[in-house]
Design a protein around this motif. Structure first.
Motif, PDB file in Angstrom:
ATOM      1  N   TRP A 121       0.847  -1.204   0.000  1.00 51.55           N
ATOM      2  CA  TRP A 121       0.000   0.000   0.000  1.00 51.55           C
ATOM      3  C   TRP A 121       0.872   1.239   0.000  1.00 51.55           C
ATOM      4  N   LYS A 122       0.309   2.374  -0.453  1.00 49.30           N
ATOM      5  CA  LYS A 122       1.051   3.639  -0.490  1.00 49.30           C
ATOM      6  C   LYS A 122       0.416   4.653   0.444  1.00 49.30           C
ATOM      7  N   ALA A 123       1.227   5.537   0.983  1.00 45.01           N
ATOM      8  CA  ALA A 123       0.673   6.597   1.830  1.00 45.01           C
ATOM      9  C   ALA A 123       1.553   7.832   1.824  1.00 45.01           C
ATOM     10  N   ASP A 124       0.933   8.959   2.176  1.00 48.58           N
ATOM     11  CA  ASP A 124       1.655  10.198   2.448  1.00 48.58           C
ATOM     12  C   ASP A 124       1.244  10.641   3.849  1.00 48.58           C
ATOM     13  N   GLN A 125       1.745  11.790   4.294  1.00 48.06           N
ATOM     14  CA  GLN A 125       1.349  12.288   5.615  1.00 48.06           C
ATOM     15  C   GLN A 125       0.355  13.441   5.461  1.00 48.06           C
ATOM     16  N   ALA A 126      -0.796  13.294   6.104  1.00 50.87           N
ATOM     17  CA  ALA A 126      -1.820  14.338   6.053  1.00 50.87           C
ATOM     18  C   ALA A 126      -1.738  15.205   7.298  1.00 50.87           C
ATOM     19  N   VAL A 127      -2.038  16.487   7.112  1.00 51.12           N
ATOM     20  CA  VAL A 127      -2.121  17.408   8.237  1.00 51.12           C
ATOM     21  C   VAL A 127      -3.609  17.624   8.520  1.00 51.12           C
ATOM     22  N   VAL A 128      -4.067  17.138   9.666  1.00 47.80           N
ATOM     23  CA  VAL A 128      -5.489  17.216  10.003  1.00 47.80           C
ATOM     24  C   VAL A 128      -5.720  18.349  11.004  1.00 47.80           C
ATOM     25  N   VAL A 129      -6.758  19.148  10.749  1.00 49.82           N
ATOM     26  CA  VAL A 129      -7.090  20.275  11.638  1.00 49.82           C
ATOM     27  C   VAL A 129      -8.583  20.252  11.976  1.00 49.82           C
ATOM     28  N   ARG A 130      -8.971  21.059  12.986  1.00 53.72           N
ATOM     29  CA  ARG A 130     -10.397  21.241  13.260  1.00 53.72           C
ATOM     30  C   ARG A 130     -10.942  22.243  12.255  1.00 53.72           C
ATOM     31  N   LYS A 131     -12.131  21.970  11.731  1.00 50.61           N
ATOM     32  CA  LYS A 131     -12.766  22.929  10.820  1.00 50.61           C
ATOM     33  C   LYS A 131     -12.984  24.237  11.575  1.00 50.61           C
ATOM     34  N   GLY A 132     -12.753  25.332  10.899  1.00 52.04           N
ATOM     35  CA  GLY A 132     -12.977  26.625  11.558  1.00 52.04           C
ATOM     36  C   GLY A 132     -11.826  27.037  12.461  1.00 52.04           C
ATOM     37  N   SER A 133     -10.746  26.273  12.480  1.00 53.47           N
ATOM     38  CA  SER A 133      -9.606  26.648  13.324  1.00 53.47           C
ATOM     39  C   SER A 133      -8.837  27.803  12.687  1.00 53.47           C
ATOM     40  N   GLY A 134      -9.121  28.055  11.411  1.00 54.02           N
ATOM     41  CA  GLY A 134      -8.439  29.143  10.716  1.00 54.02           C
ATOM     42  C   GLY A 134      -7.020  28.785  10.311  1.00 54.02           C
ATOM     43  N   ILE A 135      -6.617  27.534  10.554  1.00 55.04           N
ATOM     44  CA  ILE A 135      -5.245  27.143  10.202  1.00 55.04           C
ATOM     45  C   ILE A 135      -5.165  26.826   8.715  1.00 55.04           C
ATOM     46  N   LYS A 136      -4.311  27.607   8.012  1.00 59.39           N
ATOM     47  CA  LYS A 136      -4.110  27.370   6.567  1.00 59.39           C
ATOM     48  C   LYS A 136      -2.690  26.871   6.368  1.00 59.39           C
ATOM     49  N   ILE A 137      -2.559  25.751   5.694  1.00 60.58           N
ATOM     50  CA  ILE A 137      -1.222  25.196   5.445  1.00 60.58           C
ATOM     51  C   ILE A 137      -1.054  25.030   3.936  1.00 60.58           C
ATOM     52  N   SER A 138      -0.096  25.757   3.352  1.00 62.29           N
ATOM     53  CA  SER A 138       0.132  25.524   1.927  1.00 62.29           C
ATOM     54  C   SER A 138       1.526  24.980   1.642  1.00 62.29           C
ATOM     55  N   SER A 139       2.334  24.846   2.700  1.00 61.26           N
ATOM     56  CA  SER A 139       3.626  24.151   2.583  1.00 61.26           C
ATOM     57  C   SER A 139       4.021  23.738   4.002  1.00 61.26           C
ATOM     58  N   PRO A 140       4.939  22.783   4.148  1.00 56.06           N
ATOM     59  CA  PRO A 140       5.341  22.351   5.487  1.00 56.06           C
ATOM     60  C   PRO A 140       5.840  23.506   6.360  1.00 56.06           C
ATOM     61  N   GLU A 141       6.360  24.562   5.722  1.00 55.56           N
ATOM     62  CA  GLU A 141       6.833  25.749   6.439  1.00 55.56           C
ATOM     63  C   GLU A 141       5.744  26.348   7.328  1.00 55.56           C
ATOM     64  N   ASP A 142       4.513  26.265   6.835  1.00 58.28           N
ATOM     65  CA  ASP A 142       3.387  26.867   7.565  1.00 58.28           C
ATOM     66  C   ASP A 142       3.083  26.146   8.877  1.00 58.28           C
ATOM     67  N   ILE A 193      -0.543  12.555  10.293  1.00 59.47           N
ATOM     68  CA  ILE A 193      -0.933  11.149  10.288  1.00 59.47           C
ATOM     69  C   ILE A 193      -1.033  10.640   8.847  1.00 59.47           C
ATOM     70  N   ASP A 194      -0.876   9.347   8.661  1.00 60.20           N
ATOM     71  CA  ASP A 194      -0.924   8.759   7.311  1.00 60.20           C
ATOM     72  C   ASP A 194      -2.220   9.145   6.591  1.00 60.20           C
ATOM     73  N   SER A 195      -2.060   9.504   5.309  1.00 57.98           N
ATOM     74  CA  SER A 195      -3.206  10.014   4.546  1.00 57.98           C
ATOM     75  C   SER A 195      -4.406   9.054   4.446  1.00 57.98           C
ATOM     76  N   PRO A 196      -4.200   7.741   4.238  1.00 61.09           N
ATOM     77  CA  PRO A 196      -5.396   6.890   4.113  1.00 61.09           C
ATOM     78  C   PRO A 196      -6.218   6.837   5.410  1.00 61.09           C
ATOM     79  N   VAL A 197      -5.500   6.972   6.531  1.00 60.41           N
ATOM     80  CA  VAL A 197      -6.161   6.911   7.833  1.00 60.41           C
ATOM     81  C   VAL A 197      -6.826   8.252   8.142  1.00 60.41           C
ATOM     82  N   ALA A 198      -6.153   9.347   7.748  1.00 60.86           N
ATOM     83  CA  ALA A 198      -6.743  10.680   7.914  1.00 60.86           C
ATOM     84  C   ALA A 198      -8.088  10.742   7.189  1.00 60.86           C
ATOM     85  N   ASN A 199      -8.137  10.155   5.992  1.00 59.31           N
ATOM     86  CA  ASN A 199      -9.395  10.152   5.224  1.00 59.31           C
ATOM     87  C   ASN A 199     -10.522   9.458   5.981  1.00 59.31           C
TER      88      ASN A 199
END
Ligand code: ARG
Length: 258
Positions: A121-142, A193-199
């Motif tokens: 199986w393949k996976a990447d790492q997902a960044v999971v946030v609470r909706k409405g937290s206002g956290i915007k991530i467009s690169s790992p730097e963020d 967390i791993d992307s398939p599990v984040a989904n």
């Protein structure tokens, strides 16, 4: 005189026979000994391994897969041992389990201490946030300045430690169930967390969303003790067979489809 000796001999022969049959397990258990594959996992990782909320039984994609593999290579059944993710490799090394299947990424560091099957199986790492937290991530730097929840000993934890270091606060949890709770409670800003599990998690908790996916290009493999070539070869041929059969599509559809 001869008669007596023959009787004694016959008695000895019968006793030895009864003893042998009893020792082989036929009399005491009534069934021949079963061949059991002892499997280590960490059942906090849906849909790969998790506890069925109704029955408490450990189920999931990995569990079905290892049962299929075990059957193909001549085991009668599998025995699942559930533990924290970071205990799995030590359990394999000390012989507490025969194999590990736990959505475990094949990494060079782990390959120094265990052997891995071909990837399944393949996976990447997902960044999971609470909706409405206002956290915007467009690169790992963020992610800098954020408090990040991870599971101890995972590739997500390693990424955060190695790539973000002191620019973030990393909080480690021994299970994803606990890490997820920390995100829901606001104890951490994000979860890596791993992307398939984040989904799966965002599907189950509508208050959460995936803010960003870090392309880590990971592959999951089944781990065996270092040097256990015999078992590894059998697992690999079983995996190849399964992955090229309609059983595989059925398995994928069962846990990921619809
Ligand atoms: N793929 C990641 C790793 O190998 C996370 C695996 C976590 N698995 C689990 N069953 N909790 O580090």
């Amino acid at each position: 005189m001869y008669m007596k000796r023959n009787l004694i001999l016959a008695g000895v022969v019968v006793s030895v026979l009864i003893f042998a049959v009893a020792a082989s397990g036929c009399i005491t258990t009534g069934t021949p000994k079963e061949k059991v594959l002892v499997v280590g996992t960490s059942a906090d990782f849906p849909p790969f391994e998790y506890k069925n909320p109704k029955t408490g039984n450990i189920t999931g994609f990995d569990m079905d897969l290892i049962k299929m593999v075990a059957k193909k290579i001549g085991y009668d059944k599998v025995e699942i041992k559930d533990m924290s993710f970071d205990s799995l490799i030590p359990a394999l090394q000390t012989g507490k389990v025969d194999v590990v299947i736990a959505g475990m990424t094949i990494t060079p560091k782990r390959e120094q201490v265990v052997d891995f099957s071909i990837p399944y199986w393949k996976a990447d790492q997902a960044v999971v946030v609470r909706k409405g937290s206002g956290i915007k991530i467009s690169s790992p730097e963020d992610l800098k300045g954020k408090t990040i929840g991870v599971e101890t000993g995972t590739t997500g934890a390693l990424y955060v430690k190695d790539k973000l270091g002191n620019s973030v606060t990393m909080k480690e949890y021994s299970t994803y169930v606990a890490a997820l709770q920390a995100l829901l409670n606001g104890q951490v800003n994000v979860l890596v967390i791993d992307s398939p599990v984040a989904n799966m998690f965002i599907h189950k908790y509508p208050s959460l969303e995936i803010a960003y996916v870090i392309q880590t290009n990971e592959h999951y493999g089944i781990a065996v003790r270092k040097g256990n070539k015999e078992l590894l070869n059998k697992i690999n041929s079983a995996l190849k067979e399964i992955m090229n059969s309609p059983e595989w599509n059925k398995l994928v559809a069962k846990y990921f489809g619809g």
